[in-house]
Design an enzyme around this catalytic site. Structure first.
Site, mmCIF file in Angstrom:
data_model
loop_
_atom_site.group_PDB
_atom_site.id
_atom_site.type_symbol
_atom_site.label_atom_id
_atom_site.label_comp_id
_atom_site.label_asym_id
_atom_site.label_seq_id
_atom_site.Cartn_x
_atom_site.Cartn_y
_atom_site.Cartn_z
ATOM 1 N N SER A 69 16.232 -73.134 -16.431
ATOM 2 C CA SER A 69 16.244 -72.625 -15.063
ATOM 3 C C SER A 69 15.039 -73.181 -14.322
ATOM 4 C CB SER A 69 16.170 -71.099 -15.125
ATOM 5 O OG SER A 69 16.171 -70.569 -13.836
ATOM 6 N N ALA A 70 15.286 -73.849 -13.177
ATOM 7 C CA ALA A 70 14.215 -74.593 -12.489
ATOM 8 C C ALA A 70 13.102 -73.711 -11.927
ATOM 9 C CB ALA A 70 14.828 -75.429 -11.371
ATOM 10 N N HIS A 71 13.457 -72.465 -11.540
ATOM 11 C CA HIS A 71 12.408 -71.660 -10.877
ATOM 12 C C HIS A 71 11.341 -71.162 -11.842
ATOM 13 C CE1 HIS A 71 13.597 -67.311 -11.683
ATOM 14 N NE2 HIS A 71 14.708 -67.920 -12.073
ATOM 15 N N GLY A 126 19.618 -69.871 -15.140
ATOM 16 C CA GLY A 126 19.683 -69.537 -16.561
ATOM 17 C C GLY A 126 20.817 -68.585 -16.900
ATOM 18 N N THR A 127 21.063 -67.620 -16.034
ATOM 19 C CA THR A 127 22.112 -66.626 -16.307
ATOM 20 C C THR A 127 23.465 -67.316 -16.441
ATOM 21 O OG1 THR A 127 20.881 -64.931 -15.113
ATOM 22 C CG2 THR A 127 23.249 -64.571 -15.349
ATOM 23 N N GLN A 163 12.325 -69.831 -20.794
ATOM 24 C CA GLN A 163 10.879 -69.566 -20.735
ATOM 25 C C GLN A 163 10.025 -70.719 -21.257
ATOM 26 O OE1 GLN A 163 9.150 -67.163 -19.295
ATOM 27 N NE2 GLN A 163 10.927 -65.988 -18.625
ATOM 28 N N THR A 219 30.987 -77.997 -5.359
ATOM 29 C CA THR A 219 30.131 -79.107 -4.904
ATOM 30 C C THR A 219 28.719 -78.908 -5.460
ATOM 31 O OG1 THR A 219 31.454 -79.314 -2.917
ATOM 32 C CG2 THR A 219 29.246 -80.300 -2.848
ATOM 33 N N CYS A 242 14.279 -59.071 -14.125
ATOM 34 C CA CYS A 242 15.662 -58.750 -13.789
ATOM 35 C C CYS A 242 15.915 -57.257 -13.995
ATOM 36 C CB CYS A 242 16.612 -59.581 -14.662
ATOM 37 S SG CYS A 242 15.952 -61.163 -15.132
#
Ligand code: PLP
Length: 391
Positions: free
Chosen positions: A207-209, A72-73, A187, A245, A332
């Protein structure tokens, strides 16, 4: 056996075992570099295209691109700086909400140093942005508006579709390409069904996490016709916007995790609503607790509250001793303390900001966990109040 209760899913989620299984072949067998012009490269490249098609479909987009990022960042930085640098001839004005994530606000600070002007949309005491102020801030020099879908600390949802239509109308009226609308959906993606085209979102970060995918992977959706100036220069991967890559297993995991979240969405949502209600009722029965945002305005995964006269940090540490993980503000930020800019923008003072605690729900949380949490917090508050002789 000590009991562990994880109530910090807004910080991160575990990788779902099925997501992990889906990623594995792309670590072990289909390991080619998608840029290689041989069969190993072709297979990896096809997987990248297929995963991106799925993500676009789940975002509600028929056209446009997904740029793979490290999360996300990076997606937020690419959106803000990428648009700013590409469209600076049209104007050097950007509008963002006052409660954006630090990755948006810090990118804005960097752009301010380069001569861009940033306007900050105020929010009310519940974290809702002022739409009237937003409309007033738009000028013919505005090239970008960035408003997050849900705030990471307090959970407040913004009317993204209304904002999208407002910005579209501004473009039409002016007969210009800009301003574009960027939304930080870190979120919300995976929790809410998306219709980016219908909502008028031009750029969207994820963001996947945050939805049971791997850490260090995310992306930026870019509507057809929007161009970006790259942050990273190199081999020209990702449409020349993000050289390097590609993280193929990460992308496969992201697409799989998103599809799974989409399928589970109605069931998960209903479960969160029930757990959320139980937590809110339980907390409200305790002395000196103030819930900051009502359930009707926030994601059902979020509960944000203040505990009068007790610092959030202390409460978090005591809960941690009992095996319970909550958060004081954005993860964060967790290693140093500064009053949350979100709380300050909502009108709270430094002392109140210190008392804030966030609970964020996820798939593994049961009603027994919530019962245990409520028991423990009640006991901790009682001990605090008696030992500090507080009222
Ligand atoms: N935007 C929001 C709203 C977030 O909550 C976060 C992380 O907590 C980010 C951006 C940054 O995402 P990442 O951790 O993938 O860099």
């Amino acid at each position: 056996m000590p009991r562990y209760v994880y109530l910090d899913h807004a910080a991160t989620t575990p990788v779902d075992p099925h997501v992990w299984e889906a990623m594995k072949p792309y670590c072990l067998n289909v390991f080619g570099n998608p840029s290689s012009l041989h069969l190993f490269g072709d297979r990896a490249d096809e997987a990248v295209h297929q995963a991106k098609r799925e993500i676009l479909h789940l975002l509600g987009a028929n056209q446009g691109k997904v740029v793979l990022t490290s999360g996300g960042t990076e997606a937020n930085n690419l959106a803000l700086k990428g648009v700013a640098h590409m469209y600076q001839q049209q104007g050097r004005h950007i509008v963002v909400s006052a409660i954006e994530h630090d990755s948006v606000l810090s990118a804005c600070t960097a752009l301010e140093k380069q001569g861009f002007t940033i306007s900050y949309i105020p929010v009310d005491s519940q974290g809702k942005i002022n739409l009237y102020k937003l409309e007033q801030m738009l000028t013919e020099h505005t090239i970008l508006v960035s408003v997050m879908h849900a705030n990471n600390e307090v959970g407040t949802l913004q009317p993204i579709d209304t904002i999208g239509q407002l910005i579209k109308a501004k473009r039409l009226k002016q007969g210009t390409k800009t301003p574009f609308f960027h939304c930080d959906a870190v979120q919300t993606l995976g929790k809410i069904p998306f219709q980016v085209e219908e909502w008028g979102v031009d750029l969207l970060s994820f963001s996947a996490h945050k939805f049971y995918g791997p850490k260090g992977v995310g992306g930026l959706y870019v509507q057809r016709g929007v161009r970006l100036s790259p942050l990273l220069h190199g081999g020209g991967q990702e449409y020349g916007w993000r050289s390097g890559t590609q993280n193929v297993p990460g992308l496969i995991g992201t697409a799989y995790a998103l599809k799974q979240s989409h399928e589970r969405q109605p069931e998960d949502w209903n479960r969160y609503v029930k757990l959320n209600t139980t937590i809110r009722e339980g907390l409200q029965a305790l002395p000196g607790i103030q819930l900051t945002v009502p359930a009707s305005l926030a994601l059902p995964t979020h509960i944000h509250f203040l505990c009068q006269q007790i610092e959030g940090q202390a409460l978090m540490q005591e809960l941690s001793k009992k095996g319970i993980a909550v958060s004081t503000s954005s993860a964060c930020h967790a290693h140093y303390w500064a009053p949350s800019h979100v709380m300050l923008a909502m009108g709270y003072n430094d002392e109140q900001a210190k008392q804030a605690v966030r609970i964020s729900l996820g798939r593994g949380v049961t009603s027994e966990d919530i019962h245990y949490f409520l028991q423990q917090i009640k006991e901790i508050i009682r001990t605090f109040r008696s030992s500090h002789a507080l009222s």
